[in-house]
Design a protein around this motif. Structure first.
Motif, PDB file in Angstrom:
ATOM      1  N   SER A  14       0.838  -1.199   0.000  1.00 25.08           N
ATOM      2  CA  SER A  14       0.000   0.000   0.000  1.00 25.08           C
ATOM      3  C   SER A  14       0.872   1.248   0.000  1.00 25.08           C
ATOM      4  CB  SER A  14      -0.904   0.010   1.234  1.00 25.08           C
ATOM      5  OG  SER A  14      -0.136   0.214   2.418  1.00 25.08           O
ATOM      6  N   TRP A  15       0.254   2.377  -0.381  1.00 29.88           N
ATOM      7  CA  TRP A  15       1.002   3.635  -0.374  1.00 29.88           C
ATOM      8  C   TRP A  15       1.366   4.048   1.040  1.00 29.88           C
ATOM      9  CZ3 TRP A  15       3.760   5.656  -3.939  1.00 29.88           C
ATOM     10  CH2 TRP A  15       3.452   5.401  -5.287  1.00 29.88           C
ATOM     11  N   ARG A  16       0.562   3.649   2.016  1.00 30.08           N
ATOM     12  CA  ARG A  16       0.917   3.942   3.407  1.00 30.08           C
ATOM     13  C   ARG A  16       2.202   3.217   3.794  1.00 30.08           C
ATOM     14  NH1 ARG A  16      -3.567   3.352   8.021  1.00 30.08           N
ATOM     15  NH2 ARG A  16      -4.319   5.169   6.849  1.00 30.08           N
ATOM     16  N   GLN A  17       2.316   1.961   3.394  1.00 27.37           N
ATOM     17  CA  GLN A  17       3.524   1.193   3.680  1.00 27.37           C
ATOM     18  C   GLN A  17       4.729   1.764   2.928  1.00 27.37           C
ATOM     19  OE1 GLN A  17       2.018  -2.631   2.467  1.00 27.37           O
ATOM     20  NE2 GLN A  17       1.659  -3.284   4.577  1.00 27.37           N
ATOM     21  N   LYS A  18       4.501   2.162   1.681  1.00 28.43           N
ATOM     22  CA  LYS A  18       5.588   2.724   0.886  1.00 28.43           C
ATOM     23  C   LYS A  18       6.090   4.037   1.486  1.00 28.43           C
ATOM     24  CE  LYS A  18       3.765   0.681  -3.376  1.00 28.43           C
ATOM     25  NZ  LYS A  18       3.078   0.958  -4.666  1.00 28.43           N
ATOM     26  N   PHE A  19       5.155   4.853   1.944  1.00 30.85           N
ATOM     27  CA  PHE A  19       5.552   6.123   2.567  1.00 30.85           C
ATOM     28  C   PHE A  19       6.320   5.860   3.851  1.00 30.85           C
ATOM     29  CE2 PHE A  19       4.850   9.737   5.410  1.00 30.85           C
ATOM     30  CZ  PHE A  19       5.315  10.779   4.604  1.00 30.85           C
ATOM     31  N   TRP A  20       5.873   4.864   4.631  1.00 29.67           N
ATOM     32  CA  TRP A  20       6.597   4.505   5.848  1.00 29.67           C
ATOM     33  C   TRP A  20       8.021   4.091   5.510  1.00 29.67           C
ATOM     34  CZ3 TRP A  20       9.128   0.108   7.428  1.00 29.67           C
ATOM     35  CH2 TRP A  20       9.528   0.080   8.763  1.00 29.67           C
ATOM     36  N   ALA A  21       8.183   3.247   4.485  1.00 29.97           N
ATOM     37  CA  ALA A  21       9.512   2.777   4.100  1.00 29.97           C
ATOM     38  C   ALA A  21      10.390   3.933   3.631  1.00 29.97           C
ATOM     39  CB  ALA A  21       9.392   1.728   3.002  1.00 29.97           C
ATOM     40  N   LEU A  22       9.813   4.852   2.877  1.00 26.82           N
ATOM     41  CA  LEU A  22      10.576   6.020   2.429  1.00 26.82           C
ATOM     42  C   LEU A  22      11.033   6.856   3.624  1.00 26.82           C
ATOM     43  CD1 LEU A  22      11.585   7.876   0.149  1.00 26.82           C
ATOM     44  CD2 LEU A  22       9.325   8.954   0.150  1.00 26.82           C
ATOM     45  N   ALA A  23      10.176   7.030   4.603  1.00 21.71           N
ATOM     46  CA  ALA A  23      10.521   7.825   5.782  1.00 21.71           C
ATOM     47  C   ALA A  23      11.660   7.203   6.572  1.00 21.71           C
ATOM     48  CB  ALA A  23       9.292   7.985   6.679  1.00 21.71           C
ATOM     49  N   GLN A  24      11.771   5.872   6.530  1.00 20.26           N
ATOM     50  CA  GLN A  24      12.833   5.202   7.274  1.00 20.26           C
ATOM     51  C   GLN A  24      14.222   5.530   6.734  1.00 20.26           C
ATOM     52  OE1 GLN A  24      11.713   3.783  10.147  1.00 20.26           O
ATOM     53  NE2 GLN A  24       9.868   4.618   9.173  1.00 20.26           N
ATOM     54  N   MET A  25      14.293   5.988   5.491  1.00 26.39           N
ATOM     55  CA  MET A  25      15.591   6.379   4.940  1.00 26.39           C
ATOM     56  C   MET A  25      16.235   7.466   5.806  1.00 26.39           C
ATOM     57  SD  MET A  25      16.200   4.628   2.085  1.00 26.39           S
ATOM     58  CE  MET A  25      17.223   5.620   1.000  1.00 26.39           C
ATOM     59  N   GLY A  26      15.413   8.312   6.407  1.00 28.72           N
ATOM     60  CA  GLY A  26      15.942   9.361   7.276  1.00 28.72           C
ATOM     61  C   GLY A  26      15.879   9.020   8.750  1.00 28.72           C
ATOM     62  N   LEU A  27      14.909   8.188   9.142  1.00 25.47           N
ATOM     63  CA  LEU A  27      14.685   7.911  10.557  1.00 25.47           C
ATOM     64  C   LEU A  27      15.471   6.712  11.078  1.00 25.47           C
ATOM     65  CD1 LEU A  27      10.801   8.374  10.656  1.00 25.47           C
ATOM     66  CD2 LEU A  27      12.552   9.997  11.441  1.00 25.47           C
ATOM     67  N   ALA A  28      15.630   5.680  10.248  1.00 21.60           N
ATOM     68  CA  ALA A  28      16.199   4.426  10.737  1.00 21.60           C
ATOM     69  C   ALA A  28      17.688   4.460  11.074  1.00 21.60           C
ATOM     70  CB  ALA A  28      15.922   3.311   9.722  1.00 21.60           C
ATOM     71  N   PRO A  29      18.518   5.258  10.380  1.00 22.55           N
ATOM     72  CA  PRO A  29      19.958   5.195  10.693  1.00 22.55           C
ATOM     73  C   PRO A  29      20.287   5.365  12.164  1.00 22.55           C
ATOM     74  CG  PRO A  29      19.633   6.401   8.665  1.00 22.55           C
ATOM     75  CD  PRO A  29      18.260   6.140   9.231  1.00 22.55           C
ATOM     76  N   ARG A  30      19.641   6.317  12.848  1.00 19.89           N
ATOM     77  CA  ARG A  30      19.967   6.525  14.267  1.00 19.89           C
ATOM     78  C   ARG A  30      19.456   5.356  15.118  1.00 19.89           C
ATOM     79  NH1 ARG A  30      15.792  10.458  13.578  1.00 19.89           N
ATOM     80  NH2 ARG A  30      13.948  10.047  14.876  1.00 19.89           N
ATOM     81  N   ARG A  31      18.411   4.676  14.652  1.00 16.04           N
ATOM     82  CA  ARG A  31      17.901   3.530  15.399  1.00 16.04           C
ATOM     83  C   ARG A  31      18.798   2.306  15.223  1.00 16.04           C
ATOM     84  NH1 ARG A  31      11.794   4.478  13.028  1.00 16.04           N
ATOM     85  NH2 ARG A  31      11.333   6.398  14.218  1.00 16.04           N
ATOM     86  N   LEU A  32      19.504   2.264  14.103  1.00 16.91           N
ATOM     87  CA  LEU A  32      20.373   1.127  13.818  1.00 16.91           C
ATOM     88  C   LEU A  32      21.818   1.369  14.241  1.00 16.91           C
ATOM     89  CD1 LEU A  32      19.020   0.262  10.243  1.00 16.91           C
ATOM     90  CD2 LEU A  32      18.458  -0.855  12.411  1.00 16.91           C
ATOM     91  N   LYS A  33      22.151   2.622  14.524  1.00 14.51           N
ATOM     92  CA  LYS A  33      23.517   2.963  14.923  1.00 14.51           C
ATOM     93  C   LYS A  33      23.903   2.198  16.186  1.00 14.51           C
ATOM     94  CE  LYS A  33      26.481   6.922  16.014  1.00 14.51           C
ATOM     95  NZ  LYS A  33      26.531   8.406  16.209  1.00 14.51           N
ATOM     96  N   GLY A  34      25.113   1.669  16.172  1.00 13.92           N
ATOM     97  CA  GLY A  34      25.595   0.949  17.336  1.00 13.92           C
ATOM     98  C   GLY A  34      25.164  -0.499  17.413  1.00 13.92           C
ATOM     99  N   THR A  35      24.549  -1.020  16.357  1.00 12.43           N
ATOM    100  CA  THR A  35      24.161  -2.430  16.346  1.00 12.43           C
ATOM    101  C   THR A  35      25.402  -3.298  16.545  1.00 12.43           C
ATOM    102  OG1 THR A  35      22.280  -2.054  14.866  1.00 12.43           O
ATOM    103  CG2 THR A  35      23.175  -4.284  14.951  1.00 12.43           C
ATOM    104  N   PRO A  36      25.398  -4.183  17.519  1.00  7.09           N
ATOM    105  CA  PRO A  36      26.576  -5.007  17.794  1.00  7.09           C
ATOM    106  C   PRO A  36      27.022  -5.818  16.563  1.00  7.09           C
ATOM    107  CG  PRO A  36      25.025  -5.174  19.596  1.00  7.09           C
ATOM    108  CD  PRO A  36      24.319  -4.419  18.506  1.00  7.09           C
ATOM    109  N   GLY A  37      28.313  -5.731  16.266  1.00  8.33           N
ATOM    110  CA  GLY A  37      28.872  -6.521  15.173  1.00  8.33           C
ATOM    111  C   GLY A  37      28.707  -5.915  13.803  1.00  8.33           C
ATOM    112  N   MET A  38      27.982  -4.796  13.668  1.00  2.00           N
ATOM    113  CA  MET A  38      27.762  -4.180  12.357  1.00  2.00           C
ATOM    114  C   MET A  38      28.851  -3.146  12.081  1.00  2.00           C
ATOM    115  SD  MET A  38      24.334  -2.297  10.854  1.00  2.00           S
ATOM    116  CE  MET A  38      24.569  -0.787  11.816  1.00  2.00           C
TER     117      MET A  38
END
Length: 244
Positions: A14-38
């Motif tokens: 759905s477009w709602r899911q697509k918009f969510w995924a697009l938004a993660q391009m800016g939001l997710a990096p800080r949530r993933l920063k510091g992942t052990p072993g990455m």
């Protein structure tokens, strides 16, 4: 311990899911920063096959480099952000790869550590090519792209290819999956159109930064409608002596 690389692609409906995924391009990096072993992370949008000016709003990717396979498995199983990706996606698949050869830079570093892994000519191969295009050459570069990619249509040994990238038009990459080394070489070095692009690249200096990396894929999880034989291909990969 041996370094590994994973690429996960997600498809959203759905477009709602697509918009969510697009938004993660800016939001997710800080949530993933510091992942052990990455060791390295890139969140990627996608386009059509190969380099493309047309975005695919339904498909997004996560490229990661890990200190070992166990770190990747823990992330995929337990990390809240990855679980959100999985819950919202229609389908996804992850390919685990060992770097064989890597030349160039990605944002000033080469994230893929080469190994002394011997790869037979009939072994499966994955390739990532990435480039930052000089702005003054954007028009010339994009005019040359269609001719260089035309030989990909129906080429022997190509299982899948997808345009991936960070910044539309400027920071572009491709991921391709091949049945064997010779099939990839036949396209890269045996097609006139692709050779012409290589020649122009050397003469004109299109790229501000570029990277070319080859990998041995050894494990695949998930499903993908664009690769009907994905499970069979995954089962055929030899994973002995590779991983954690």
């Amino acid at each position: 311990m041996p370094q590994i690389t994973t690429l996960t692609l997600f498809r959203y409906g759905s477009w709602r899911q697509k918009f969510w995924a697009l938004a993660q391009m800016g939001l997710a990096p800080r949530r993933l920063k510091g992942t052990p072993g990455m060791r390295f992370l890139k969140l990627l949008g996608t386009g059509a096959e190969g380099f493309s000016t047309k975005p695919d709003w339904a498909v997004y990717g996560v490229l990661q480099v890990w200190d070992r396979e166990a770190s990747a498995d823990t992330f995929f199983t337990d990390h809240p952000q990855f679980q959100k990706y999985m819950r919202k996606a229609q389908e996804s698949f992850t390919v685990y790869m060992r770097p064989i050869k890597s030349k160039g830079h990605w944002n000033g570093v080469n994230p893929f550590e080469e190994t002394a892994l011997a790869v037979e000519t009939n072994s499966a191969l994955a390739v990532i090519t990435r480039a930052t295009i000089h702005k003054k050459y954007l028009r010339t570069f994009w005019k040359s792209v269609p001719d260089s990619q035309r030989p990909l249509q129906g080429i022997r040994g190509l299982i899948y290819t997808k345009g991936i990238g960070e910044t539309p038009y400027i920071d572009m990459a491709t991921f391709s999956l091949w049945t064997d080394v010779e099939a990839m070489k036949s396209y890269a070095y045996g097609t006139k159109a692709h050779q012409e692009v290589i020649r122009k690249t050397r003469e004109l200096g299109w790229y501000k930064e570029e990277l070319f990396a080859r990998f041995q894929p050894y494990r695949i999880t998930g499903s993908w409608k664009d690769i009907p034989n994905l499970n069979a291909f995954g089962e055929s990969l030899n994973s002995k002596g590779i991983g954690s």
